[in-house]
Design an enzyme around this catalytic site. Structure first.
Site, PDB file in Angstrom:
ATOM      1  N   LYS A   1      -0.038   0.524 -15.573  1.00  0.00           N
ATOM      2  CA  LYS A   1      -0.091   0.390 -14.117  1.00  0.00           C
ATOM      3  C   LYS A   1       0.424   1.673 -13.475  1.00  0.00           C
ATOM      4  O   LYS A   1       1.440   2.231 -13.927  1.00  0.00           O
ATOM      5  CB  LYS A   1       0.765  -0.814 -13.700  1.00  0.00           C
ATOM      6  N   SER A  47       0.164  -7.575  -8.148  1.00  0.00           N
ATOM      7  CA  SER A  47      -0.260  -6.219  -7.834  1.00  0.00           C
ATOM      8  C   SER A  47      -0.840  -5.496  -9.035  1.00  0.00           C
ATOM      9  O   SER A  47      -1.439  -4.428  -8.906  1.00  0.00           O
ATOM     10  CB  SER A  47       0.930  -5.429  -7.285  1.00  0.00           C
ATOM     11  N   SER A 104       3.521 -10.543 -10.168  1.00  0.00           N
ATOM     12  CA  SER A 104       2.433  -9.612 -10.453  1.00  0.00           C
ATOM     13  C   SER A 104       2.098  -9.485 -11.931  1.00  0.00           C
ATOM     14  O   SER A 104       1.079  -8.898 -12.279  1.00  0.00           O
ATOM     15  CB  SER A 104       2.779  -8.227  -9.890  1.00  0.00           C
TER      16      SER A 104
END
Length: 603
Positions: A81, A155, A179
């Site tokens: 990420k 996210s 997330s």
């Protein structure tokens, strides 16, 4: 002849292929083909050069066999990420004006690469990790790999979709409010959210620094656990890291107590297919023999509301204060609308909210005396991209109903695929337990996931059957097989109980043992002897969990010809247990075929 790249990128399949001669450069060629086929321009935000990846593959291929054996993630591809630092690649947190190029990788990335894993690139996210929807990025919306109509979840949107699409074996996300779980539920994946402090956040752009966790997306629970054992553990460079034992998953114990929300606390926001799937999943847990116990979810739900309705959103402002002050227009409009007003929160509000959270945490603690874990739907409603675009705030809040409270209470969580809904969309369960019980969650989660019959992510490939494990004992204890007078209710059981022993499971050995009633006594004692396949019986017994010091104090009490050795169980797992030396069988009665020690006593 070169070894073919396996269709599935689960870690066990790749490890087998490498042991049979797969070259890492061929694996990378297959990865590039899959990226091209997936064709999602909103997925990767930065990647190593082709030359860098080739050099990495060549360096791994050149290692001798003994060096490879010491790398638990040899040649396993993963993505990161883009709020987690990778040396030499820009970290943007999905905000181009925020970008910087770190000289060093985050601790978790460095540990994974040191274990032989291959980092494929940085992937998209909700900007500054603010959101559970996956559509708040100026780089576009990563396509949900399982159902393109659905949001990818955020996210950690790109982290989930890359694994579900079969591009990477696993990925790193972050989880502050869910997330690491919501994207897993929407992409038919496993999402492992460790106990806060178990995975280092050094080198991670914070969302709420006091709550953040680096999480793992995997095709299976076993894959996610293999990653956690490599990257988890104390990091002195992270002020929020804690020395939490990782533990070891085991076979599910005979009795599992699962707390569930009652009808009044089941919120699906009009998604009848999702609600029906959750009810069916609960029925499936009960069919396993697990105890389902309705508990009061209100303290958990009230804490979930605090995360965004209370002053914790000010911690998001603190994380990027200098940037948002200098360049407020650089933020995504929804991200800015959430974070910017937080600068008006007062210290008085923060203290009041912390007191309220402490009260709710104390109220919630009563639950853990009744249950081993909580279960809830991973996703409250399978929102579409169009629905979230039309109402970005309310839909996001709905997704946080069962996720926001977990880190506020310092809990561990695991999201697993469970079934497909009536409309063909994925439906998953999330199990939550007290902090430090990560291995326990992996034990029950791997059974649910392994028995689901679902494909791996969006690949359509069959899900492997999890390998058998030893019976699950509480963290910090040793499982011990007893087949005679130490079993529950029998004369020597007190030797286990007085040493802190607890019952784990009723089991049977594999069919390679014989059981004897030894001469002498009282009390009568059994002698378990391994005789080899085809000549033995499956002998009934019990597994008890003892603290190491309890087992140590028991050893001097074991008379010859008995001893402690390794016993193989019917499911293939191994545990320590009472065995007998063959010399001690003189005058003994072979009772192997009558059904165990209790049956012998009954005779």
């Amino acid at each position: 002849m070169p070894k073919a790249v396996p269709a599935s990128f689960d870690i066990a399949s790749l490890a087998t292929a490498y042991s049979e001669g797969l070259d890492p450069k061929d694996l990378l060629a297959a990865v590039e083909a899959r990226i091209a086929t997936h064709a999602d321009p909103a997925l990767f935000l930065a990647r190593p050069t082709g030359a860098a990846l080739t050099a990495r593959a060549a360096a791994l291929a050149a290692l001798p066999a003994d060096a490879r054996a010491g790398l638990p993630l040899f040649g396993i591809p993963f993505v990161v990420k883009d709020n987690i630092d990778v040396a030499g690649l820009p970290t943007t947190a999905a905000c181009p004006d925020f970008a910087y190029v770190p000289e060093a990788s985050a601790t978790v990335v460095a540990r994974l690469e040191a274990a032989g894993a291959i980092m494929l690139g940085k992937v998209n996210l909700d900007q500054f990790a603010t959101g559970l929807v996956g559509v708040r990025s100026p780089y576009g919306v990563p396509r949900n790999a399982f159902d393109p109509v659905l949001i990818p979840g955020g996210s950690s949107s790109g982290s989930a979709t890359a694994v579900s699409a079969g591009i990477a074996s696993f990925s790193l996300g972050t989880d502050t409010a869910g997330s690491g779980r919501v994207p897993a539920g929407l992409n038919n994946l496993v999402g492992l959210k460790p106990t806060p402090g178990l995975t280092s956040t050094q080198g991670v752009v914070p969302a709420c620094r006091s709550l953040d966790c680096v999480s793992i997306f995997g095709l299976t629970v076993d894959d996610a656990w293999a990653v956690l054992t490599v990257m988890g553990g104390y990091d002195p460079a992270d002020a929020f890291s804690r020395p939490i034992p990782i533990g070891t998953p085991g076979a599910t114990p005979a009795r599992v107590r699962i707390g569930m929300p009652g009808p009044a606390h089941r919120h699906f926001f009009g998604d009848t297919a999702g609600e029906a799937a959750f009810v069916a999943a609960l029925d499936g847990l009960a069919a396993r023999g697990w105890d389902l116990i309705e508990v009061d979810f209100e303290p958990f739900l009230a804490a979930a509301r605090l995360l965004y309705e209370g002053p914790w959103v000010a911690e998001r402002y603190a994380a990027i204060e200098a940037f948002i002050t200098a360049k407020p227009d650089a933020l995504h409009p929804v991200t800015r609308a959430i974070i910017e007003p937080a600068c008006g929160r007062s210290a008085v509000e923060a203290f009041k909210a912390s007191y309220r959270l402490a009260d709710l945490r104390r109220q919630s603690e009563a639950v853990w005396g009744r249950v081993d874990a909580l279960v809830m739907p991973t996703v409250t409603r399978a929102w579409t991209v169009a629905e979230v675009t039309a109402d970005p705030i309310a839909t996001n809040s709905a997704l946080g109903t069962y996720t926001n409270f977990v880190n506020l209470f310092g809990l561990s969580a695991l999201a697993v695929p469970e079934r497909l809904r009536s409309d063909g969309r994925p439906s998953g369960l999330t199990f939550v337990a007290p902090g430090g019980r990560d291995a326990w969650l992996a034990s029950i989660g791997r059974r649910v996931e392994g028995e689901s019959g679902l494909p791996l992510g969006a690949t359509g490939l069959p899900r492997p059957v999890p390998a058998p494990l030893a019976p699950m004992a509480p963290d910090g204890t040793v499982p011990l097989l007893v087949v005679g007078a130490h079993m529950s209710g029998l004369p020597l059981n007190g030797e286990l109980v007085s040493r802190g022993g607890s019952f784990v499971a009723a089991v049977r050995t594999e069919r390679s043992y014989r059981l004897h009633a030894l001469a002498g006594g009282p009390p009568e004692r059994p002698g378990l002897v391994r005789v080899g396949d085809g000549a033995g019986f499956a002998i009934p017994g019990e597994v008890w969990a003892l603290p190491p010091e309890g087992l140590g104090s028991l050893l001097p009490l074991i008379p010859e010809p008995l001893c402690i050795g390794t016993v193989r169980l019917e499911d293939g797992a191994t545990v320590k247990g009472f065995l007998c030396e063959r010399e001690g069988l003189e005058g003994a009665l072979d009772i192997s075929g009558i059904g165990g020690w209790r049956a012998h006593l009954a005779r």
